[in-house]
Design a protein around this motif. Structure first.
Motif: not given
Lengths: 479, 434
Positions: B30-54
């Protein structure tokens, strides 16, 4: 109670659904650079405007149709649409009323739109837009005396190029969104209003939009500029024939309220909603936005009863200090209609205030969503917003939804939002029936009461029409 | 970010019991077929996953703790006066020395690692049965990482008097690391339990990423009082999910408290699956400094005659940002639903930001639903009132802020827990006022 009677009422015909048999000049379907050049040429447009259109077209080609709205519909095939249609003989620009094809005038008579200046319901100046072109504009002389400019936008391009150059696209930029970009590329006509400094427009201005030709899209563009200290009230109405296929209406409306000015914009939208099976109807994808400078006020009032799919968010950018934005809306959906409508209030200036009152009524198998944004910018000191969204459900197969986005970056700003959903209560119905009202009257009464806050914002003529529209669309849908 | 997505799924559990392999595989798929949420994903509009990106966090903390004396850790989570059975995880590893071993009759506490054949069967069937991993990508990631975890069951018609205090403590490690938390609670019909899920950390700069997933099943007439305290330090990243399944006449009484951080995101999903169920959901979020916190709640009314009352409040200070999304979804058959949601926010600083979205999605007509949201600052009149009685303005601000939150703290059923939370909160406000 008489179920059959109710069903009949529900199936009641769309009264504006006739087709006018008139010879038209219509472009073959498809959109490319030549089409845009043709439209521009047809209107004898200056080069800068053609370039402006082509830029919008370039941008549109790179854009995606928005998917976020709570509506589902078969995709629009943009190559199957015709982007220009005009009744023959009108294409070359507006003429005096005597020269207008009598068939056309009859159309408007049938619709109850007073094009003859001497007719009653006077006090309203009308710009009638038939498919892609403006047919006639009434009361121009009288308005001219007051210094008010009210004419088709295609004419304004020639006569007031400076105003157009300054303000066209200044509120809704070309690449604002997919449909706005499309409109910017292919818009054919629409109304242009300029109210000079300190003038209170002596009468209500009105535009009447009519789609007649099959397989066409209508892309009109309205631009209203209220100069410092002026006031204008503007009305807009729309109808279309009944057809099995869906037709696209993608308009752009830009309002500019300069210092101390006030614009009141009212819409009664009654595009063909499709039949009771959900076949046909207009896709109404409209971008409407106004900018308020210091102390200015923009008020949107809308009654949305038509269209198969509505995607519309009249917005106000409160740029100036002490400016005010208002949004009053009644959206009614029945059968298979879908509406995703609401507003955006962008507070940028100090002491800005906005009020949102939205009433959604869903019946049949329809879906009705309010989607709104209230944004308090970091400089919106003491800004204030009050939002009230009420939904009413009639029947158990429809849906009512509320998606308010509220963003605040200023601690002195105050935002209040409330929403509620309910149905017509048995108690209320019982009370009315006990007093001798038949069920349909009772429902109509209750629904009218539910919408009262919005109706009282409408100009008188419109309020009457809106009340009637609701009755036609609704009566009998409760049993 | 796609680097993170790939690396995350490659991080397999270190000593996973083989029998969970299937669940891990499903999660990975499931994780592999789901694109990682971005700011364009409605449920993640205001929250960035950037701190994880490293991708720094993608390693496990060693099971052996550097603390020779684990008792030193107690002050970081102890709740004075709380008579509770305790289960302690340190950096994702169970710590027997700090945990209770005796449990009340009717309360079954089972670690995945200790399950026998029959129990494994039950656990396998339960895990993932409530959380929808296609909607919640980090639930899918949690499945793929599954290893250590708890399965808790309360026998039918049993009321467990002592609360169960489950502690997830993170301690400092030389390198950043991830913590996997998984809990499944099953209350059989008529059972009642108080559950405190407590996330805490020992260090000032906690370099951990917690991926938490709790599933709660309440059978008919069961009652659960659930307190989820997310009190980790601000550097700690936390993405958590709580998924609740309510059967007939069940009662979920939830209280959620969250402090902000670089990235804190909690999804609470309550499913009304049996008629007559009731959900009381309260929450408080208090981000400060440059913190971020995001609560997404979703109440799914799938059947008739259920009720929901939800209250979330937040105070957002300094340069912090809070996000609240409260969705109430009334399905077609959920007639006679009564659902209310209220979200109130105080902005106490010019640079703070709140983004709130109460949502109603309704497909049934005979329902009563309402939501309200407000954003404001402390009322000048109230401050004046207190000042006119000789209370300094700063102090008045603290009092009013505290009072705003205290209304919800008062709804907590455990007096010891109330006493534990009040000083923590008032300390925050005092600090803010300085």
């Amino acid at each position: 109670m008489a179920e059959t009677q109710i069903d009949e009422r529900l199936k009641s015909d769309y009264e504006a659904g006739f087709v006018t048999d008139i010879e038209s000049e219509t472009l073959p379907p498809g959109l490319n650079q030549e089409v845009i050049e043709f439209i521009s040429n047809k209107k004898n447009e200056p080069d800068w405007l053609l370039e402006w259109r082509l830029r919008a077209y370039e941008q549109w080609r790179e854009m995606q149709e928005p998917q976020w709205a709570h509506v589902h519909y078969p995709k629009v095939d943009f190559d199957a649409l015709s982007y220009y249609s005009a009744p023959k003989g009108v294409g070359e620009g507006p003429k005096s009323l005597d020269e207008v094809d009598p068939e056309l005038l009859r159309t408007y008579e049938k619709l109850g739109i007073p094009l003859h200046e001497q007719e009653v319901l006077a006090g309203v100046a009308v710009d009638a837009v038939f498919d892609s072109v403006s047919v006639t504009t009434t009361f121009r002389e009288k308005l001219h005396e007051a210094g008010v400019i009210f004419c088709p936008i295609s004419e304004a391009v020639h006569e007031y190029p400076e105003l157009i150059k300054t303000y066209l696209g200044s509120v809704v930029p070309q690449r604002d969104n997919f449909y706005a970009a499309l409109n910017s590329a292919v818009f054919s006509d629409g109304s242009f209003v300029y109210i000079p400094k300190g003038v209170r427009c002596p009468m209500e201005l009105s535009t009447y939009f009519r789609i007649n030709e099959a397989k066409t899209g209508q892309f009109e563009r309205t631009l209203i500029i209220a100069d410092e200290g002026s006031y204008v009230s503007y009305l807009e109405g729309c109808t279309a024939p009944m057809r099995d296929e869906n037709q696209l209406h993608a308009a752009v409306v830009e309002l500019v309220a300069l210092k101390d000015a006030e614009i009141k914009y009212s819409t009664v939208q009654n595009w063909y909603p499709g039949d009771s099976e959900g076949k046909g109807g207009i896709y109404n994808f409209v971008t409407k936005r106004g900018v308020c400078h210091d102390n200015a006020k923009i008020s949107w009032t809308q009654v949305e009863t038509g269209s198969a799919v509505t995607w519309k968010y009249p917005s106000v950018v409160l740029r100036g200090d002490n400016s005010t934005g208002e949004f009053y809306s009644v959206a009614l959906t029945n059968n298979y209609q879908q509406a995703d409508t609401g507003t955006k209030m962008i507070h940028m200036g100090k002491n800005t205030s906005s009020t949102i009152v939205s009433k959604g009524i869903s019946a049949g198998k329809s879906q009705n969503a309010y989607r709104g944004l209230v944004r308090m910018g970091p400089n919106a000191e003491n800004a204030r917003n009050y939002t009230q969204c009420d939904s009413m459900l009639i029947g158990d197969a429809c849906g009512a939804h509320t998606f308010p986005y509220i963003e605040s970056k200023n601690p002195s700003a105050v935002v209040e939002h409330e929403a509620s959903t309910s149905k017509v209560s048995e108690d209320q119905l019982y009370l009315c029936r006990q007093r001798g009202l038949d069920p349909e009257k009772a429902v109509s009464l209750i629904v009218n009461g539910f919408c009262k806050e919005v109706f009282r914002e409408l100009p008188m003529e419109f309020a009457v029409e809106a009340g009637k529209l609701l009755e036609v669309s609704l009566e009998g849908s409760v049993g | 970010m796609s680097d993170f997505a790939e690396a995350a799924v490659a991080l397999s559990p270190q000593n996973s019991p083989g029998w969970l392999g299937e669940l891990q595989q499903q999660g990975r798929n499931e994780w592999q077929v789901t694109p990682l949420p971005t700011r364009k994903t409605e449920a993640w509009k205001y929250t960035s996953l950037h701190p994880l990106s490293s991708g720094d966090f993608l390693r496990w903390a060693p099971a052996k703790n550097k603390f020779t004396d684990v008792n030193r850790l107690r002050p970081f989570y102890a709740i004075e006066g709380l008579d509770a059975a305790r289960l302690v995880f340190i950096n994702g590893h169970f710590n027997a020395a700090l945990s209770s071993s005796d449990f009340a009759e009717g309360l079954e506490v089972l670690r995945f690692a200790e399950a026998d054949e029959a129990q494994r069967q039950v656990i396998q069937e339960s895990l993932g049965s409530i959380a929808d991993r296609s909607e919640h990508p980090f639930a899918a990631l949690n499945d793929s990482w599954i290893e250590e975890g708890l399965f808790i069951r309360v026998a039918a018609n049993t009321r467990i008097d002592k609360p169960l205090h489950v502690i997830y403590l993170t301690t400092e490690q030389a390198e950043a690391f991830s913590v996997q938390q998984r809990l499944f609670v099953e209350l059989e019909s008529g059972a009642e339990l108080s559950l405190i899920e407590h996330f805490a950390s020992t260090e000032e700069a906690q370099n951990s990423f917690t991926n938490a997933l709790t599933e709660l099943r309440l059978q008919a007439n069961a009652r659960l009082h659930h307190y989820r305290l997310q009190l980790e330090e601000e550097q700690a990243l936390h993405i958590g999910g709580v998924h609740v399944d309510l059967q007939r006449d069940a009662l979920y009484d939830g209280f959620h408290l969250g402090l902000g951080g670089r990235l804190k995101r909690i999804d609470v999903v309550v499913n009304h699956n049996g008629s007559g169920a009731h959900c009381d959901l309260n929450g408080v979020y208090l981000p400060r400094h440059e913190q971020h916190i995001d609560y997404h709640t979703c109440i799914e009314h799938r059947v008739p005659h259920c009720t929901t009352e939800e209250n979330f409040r937040g105070i957002i200070g300094e340069r912090a940002r809070a996000v609240f999304n409260g969705r109430i979804h009334i399905h077609k058959d959920a007639q006679k639903t009564n659902a209310q949601l209220n979200n109130r926010n105080l902005l106490t600083s010019r640079e703070a930001e709140i983004d709130t979205k109460p949502e109603l999605e309704i497909y049934a007509d005979d329902v009563q639903c309402a939501h309200g949201a407000t954003i404001a600052q402390l009322e000048e009149k109230s401050l004046y009132y207190l000042q006119s009685r000789g209370i300094a303005r700063r102090e008045a601000e603290v009092m009013l802020s505290f009072g705003f939150i205290n209304e919800l703290i008062n709804r907590v059923n455990e007096p010891a827990l109330q006493d534990y939370l009040r000083p923590i909160l008032s300390e925050l406000f005092v600090e803010d006022a300085r």
